[in-house]
Design a protein around this motif. Sequence first.
Motif, mmCIF file in Angstrom:
data_model
loop_
_atom_site.group_PDB
_atom_site.id
_atom_site.type_symbol
_atom_site.label_atom_id
_atom_site.label_comp_id
_atom_site.label_asym_id
_atom_site.label_seq_id
_atom_site.Cartn_x
_atom_site.Cartn_y
_atom_site.Cartn_z
ATOM 1 N N ILE A 96 0.835 -1.198 0.000
ATOM 2 C CA ILE A 96 0.000 0.000 0.000
ATOM 3 C C ILE A 96 0.875 1.255 0.000
ATOM 4 C CG2 ILE A 96 -1.705 1.342 1.301
ATOM 5 C CD1 ILE A 96 -2.770 -1.353 2.385
ATOM 6 N N ARG A 97 1.942 1.234 0.830
ATOM 7 C CA ARG A 97 2.833 2.395 0.889
ATOM 8 C C ARG A 97 3.528 2.624 -0.447
ATOM 9 N NH1 ARG A 97 3.356 7.307 1.735
ATOM 10 N NH2 ARG A 97 5.478 8.044 2.162
ATOM 11 N N ALA A 98 3.922 1.552 -1.134
ATOM 12 C CA ALA A 98 4.538 1.684 -2.454
ATOM 13 C C ALA A 98 3.569 2.345 -3.428
ATOM 14 C CB ALA A 98 4.973 0.315 -2.966
ATOM 15 N N TRP A 99 2.305 1.959 -3.362
ATOM 16 C CA TRP A 99 1.281 2.566 -4.224
ATOM 17 C C TRP A 99 1.155 4.059 -3.910
ATOM 18 C CZ3 TRP A 99 -3.147 5.383 -4.310
ATOM 19 C CH2 TRP A 99 -3.939 5.315 -5.458
ATOM 20 N N GLU A 100 1.152 4.408 -2.631
ATOM 21 C CA GLU A 100 1.051 5.819 -2.238
ATOM 22 C C GLU A 100 2.221 6.625 -2.793
ATOM 23 O OE1 GLU A 100 -1.329 5.772 2.015
ATOM 24 O OE2 GLU A 100 0.834 5.428 2.037
ATOM 25 N N ILE A 101 3.425 6.062 -2.701
ATOM 26 C CA ILE A 101 4.618 6.762 -3.198
ATOM 27 C C ILE A 101 4.536 6.935 -4.710
ATOM 28 C CG2 ILE A 101 7.110 6.563 -3.526
ATOM 29 C CD1 ILE A 101 7.190 5.111 -0.793
ATOM 30 N N ALA A 102 4.181 5.880 -5.413
ATOM 31 C CA ALA A 102 4.131 5.921 -6.874
ATOM 32 C C ALA A 102 3.060 6.880 -7.381
ATOM 33 C CB ALA A 102 3.888 4.522 -7.427
ATOM 34 N N HIS A 103 1.928 6.947 -6.670
ATOM 35 C CA HIS A 103 0.805 7.775 -7.120
ATOM 36 C C HIS A 103 0.724 9.120 -6.412
ATOM 37 C CE1 HIS A 103 -1.193 4.709 -9.661
ATOM 38 N NE2 HIS A 103 -0.625 3.861 -8.832
ATOM 39 N N LYS A 104 1.643 9.333 -5.464
ATOM 40 C CA LYS A 104 1.668 10.587 -4.699
ATOM 41 C C LYS A 104 0.298 10.896 -4.101
ATOM 42 C CE LYS A 104 5.347 12.440 -7.640
ATOM 43 N NZ LYS A 104 5.769 13.529 -8.559
ATOM 44 N N THR A 105 -0.297 9.852 -3.559
ATOM 45 C CA THR A 105 -1.640 9.948 -2.976
ATOM 46 C C THR A 105 -1.714 9.097 -1.719
ATOM 47 O OG1 THR A 105 -2.621 10.191 -5.183
ATOM 48 C CG2 THR A 105 -4.118 9.593 -3.389
ATOM 49 N N ASN A 106 -2.259 9.648 -0.652
ATOM 50 C CA ASN A 106 -2.461 8.867 0.564
ATOM 51 C C ASN A 106 -3.726 8.030 0.451
ATOM 52 O OD1 ASN A 106 -0.178 9.823 1.902
ATOM 53 N ND2 ASN A 106 -1.271 11.608 2.695
ATOM 54 N N VAL A 107 -3.658 6.805 0.962
ATOM 55 C CA VAL A 107 -4.827 5.918 0.969
ATOM 56 C C VAL A 107 -5.376 5.870 2.392
ATOM 57 C CG1 VAL A 107 -5.667 3.595 0.509
ATOM 58 C CG2 VAL A 107 -3.864 4.558 -0.924
ATOM 59 N N ASN A 108 -6.481 6.543 2.615
ATOM 60 C CA ASN A 108 -7.015 6.669 3.975
ATOM 61 C C ASN A 108 -8.212 5.758 4.250
ATOM 62 O OD1 ASN A 108 -5.178 8.765 4.675
ATOM 63 N ND2 ASN A 108 -6.441 10.215 3.543
ATOM 64 N N ASN A 109 -8.837 5.249 3.222
ATOM 65 C CA ASN A 109 -10.069 4.483 3.412
ATOM 66 C C ASN A 109 -9.899 3.003 3.077
ATOM 67 O OD1 ASN A 109 -11.683 6.644 4.307
ATOM 68 N ND2 ASN A 109 -11.952 7.340 2.192
ATOM 69 N N LEU A 110 -8.706 2.499 3.320
ATOM 70 C CA LEU A 110 -8.412 1.073 3.129
ATOM 71 C C LEU A 110 -8.020 0.491 4.484
ATOM 72 C CD1 LEU A 110 -7.855 -1.506 1.570
ATOM 73 C CD2 LEU A 110 -5.760 -0.475 0.680
ATOM 74 N N PHE A 111 -8.878 -0.368 5.033
ATOM 75 C CA PHE A 111 -8.710 -0.882 6.386
ATOM 76 C C PHE A 111 -8.288 -2.353 6.331
ATOM 77 C CE2 PHE A 111 -11.755 2.559 6.420
ATOM 78 C CZ PHE A 111 -11.296 3.361 7.464
ATOM 79 N N VAL A 112 -7.214 -2.684 7.047
ATOM 80 C CA VAL A 112 -6.604 -4.009 6.972
ATOM 81 C C VAL A 112 -6.788 -4.772 8.277
ATOM 82 C CG1 VAL A 112 -4.457 -5.285 6.584
ATOM 83 C CG2 VAL A 112 -4.886 -3.147 5.331
ATOM 84 N N LEU A 113 -7.310 -5.990 8.173
ATOM 85 C CA LEU A 113 -7.397 -6.905 9.309
ATOM 86 C C LEU A 113 -6.257 -7.897 9.192
ATOM 87 C CD1 LEU A 113 -9.016 -8.000 11.787
ATOM 88 C CD2 LEU A 113 -10.200 -9.516 10.179
ATOM 89 N N ASP A 114 -5.428 -8.000 10.232
ATOM 90 C CA ASP A 114 -4.197 -8.794 10.127
ATOM 91 C C ASP A 114 -4.352 -10.224 10.639
ATOM 92 O OD1 ASP A 114 -4.439 -8.246 12.785
ATOM 93 O OD2 ASP A 114 -2.383 -7.536 13.065
ATOM 94 N N LYS A 115 -5.493 -10.832 10.412
ATOM 95 C CA LYS A 115 -5.693 -12.231 10.779
ATOM 96 C C LYS A 115 -6.791 -12.825 9.915
ATOM 97 C CE LYS A 115 -9.041 -11.397 14.503
ATOM 98 N NZ LYS A 115 -9.351 -11.648 15.923
ATOM 99 N N SER A 116 -6.880 -14.158 9.905
ATOM 100 C CA SER A 116 -7.909 -14.809 9.108
ATOM 101 C C SER A 116 -9.271 -14.662 9.759
ATOM 102 C CB SER A 116 -7.577 -16.297 8.933
ATOM 103 O OG SER A 116 -7.589 -16.956 10.186
ATOM 104 N N LEU A 117 -10.293 -14.720 8.929
ATOM 105 C CA LEU A 117 -11.676 -14.649 9.404
ATOM 106 C C LEU A 117 -12.531 -15.412 8.412
ATOM 107 C CD1 LEU A 117 -13.527 -11.591 10.851
ATOM 108 C CD2 LEU A 117 -14.583 -12.900 8.998
ATOM 109 N N SER A 118 -13.314 -16.362 8.906
ATOM 110 C CA SER A 118 -14.101 -17.206 8.014
ATOM 111 C C SER A 118 -15.541 -16.706 7.901
ATOM 112 C CB SER A 118 -14.116 -18.655 8.518
ATOM 113 O OG SER A 118 -14.952 -19.446 7.691
ATOM 114 N N PRO A 119 -15.979 -16.316 6.707
ATOM 115 C CA PRO A 119 -17.354 -15.840 6.535
ATOM 116 C C PRO A 119 -18.408 -16.924 6.716
ATOM 117 C CG PRO A 119 -16.277 -16.057 4.415
ATOM 118 C CD PRO A 119 -15.220 -16.281 5.449
ATOM 119 N N SER A 120 -17.984 -18.203 6.670
ATOM 120 C CA SER A 120 -18.954 -19.290 6.838
ATOM 121 C C SER A 120 -19.323 -19.513 8.300
ATOM 122 C CB SER A 120 -18.398 -20.588 6.240
ATOM 123 O OG SER A 120 -17.211 -20.974 6.917
#
Length: 349
Positions: A96-120
Motif C-alpha cells: 500500500i505504501r509503495a502505491w502511495e509513493i508511486a501515485h503521490k496519494t495517501n490511501v485513507n479508506n483502506l482498512f486491513v485486518l491482520d488475521k484470518s476470518l471465516s465468513p462461513s
Amino acid sequence: MVTKDTVNCIKQTYGTLQLSEGSAGFDIQQAWLIKQYIPSKAFGVIYGASGSYKSFAVLDMCCCLAANKTWNTQKVEGCAVVFIAAEGAVGIKRRIRAWEIAHKTNVNNLFVLDKSLSPSEPEERIKLVNAIFELEKQHSIKIGLIVFDTLSRCFIGDENTARDMGHFILGCETLIKTTTATVLCIHHSGKDQSKGCRGSSKLFADADFVFQLQRPAGTSLSVSLVNHKQKDDEPAKTLGMIFEKVTLGIYCDEGQPVSSLVRIDQALTDSPDNIPENTIVKVLSTIFDGSCNRSELRNAFFPKTTGNISARERTQFSRILKKALESGQITIKQISTKASDSDQISLVH
C-alpha cells in the motif's frame, strides 16, 4: 435510467414474497465498483498460481477505489475497502505504501485486518459486519469492497467438496446482503492451471465474476489479467500489467533498502491507441535492464502461460516497436534482412 438500486420498485408483494411481472426490469443497468471489471454488490474471485502477483494486483484496485482514482482509464465508484490479510499484514502495508509513493496519494479508506476470518462461521461473520458498521459510522464512509486474502486461509473444511464450498459462498453472500459490499476472494490455481481455480467447481459456478492472473516464465514483472466470467455483462478485456519496484525509504537489518512492487500507470489492452508512447521504455528499463531480444520484449507486452500470441497482438507489437524506433527511443539490431525473434532491441541512452 433504472439501476440495480431501484430494482425493488418493480416488485409487488404477494403474501410474504416480492415478485415482478413479465419483463419488468429488463432495462436494469449493472452497477460497478470498477467499470467493466468489478461489479457492485457481487461475489467474485481473482486467482492465479503462486507468485502471479495476485495481492499486488488486487491491492492496486483497492487503492484506486479507496482514493477514488481511475483504474486503467476505467471509471471507479469510490468507496472504502476492508482487506482481510490472512497471510500477514506487514507485506500488505508495504505494498500500500509503495502505491502511495508511486501515485503521490495517501490511501485513507483502506482498512486491513491482520488475521484470518471465516465468513462461513456466523460468529466471525457477525464480528466483521459489526466492525464494518462501526467503521462506516465513525468515519462517515461506505464500505464497498471486502477482500479475503486468501480464500484458503479463511476457509473451514475441505475446499474440494461442494458442501463446504457452498457454506463458504453462502457466508459471503450473507455478507453482501448485510453490508451491500462486493466480496472478492483471492485464490490459488489448481495443479493444472488450464482447469481453473483450486477446489470445488461450485466456486466458479456461483461466482458473479472470475479473473485469472497469468505470469509467464522469463518475464519477472509482468502478468496478464484474464476475465473468465462476468455474469451480467460482456467479459472485460484482457490486460497486460507491468510492475516496477518502488523503494519505501526504510532499510532492513542489513542496511539494504526495502522495496515493493507497483503497477505501471496504464495496463496494455488489445488497442494500440491505449498504449502510451513511453511504455516500451519502461518495459525495457524495468524488466530487461535496457536490452533484450524481440521475443522477450513481445512476451512482456503480451504475457501468456501457454500458447502463442494472436496475429492481432503481433501487429500491435510491431506498431509499438515502429513508433518507438521512429521517435529515437530504441535501436534494433537485426541478425538478418527480416525481423527475427533473436533481434536485439536496446534503449537509446
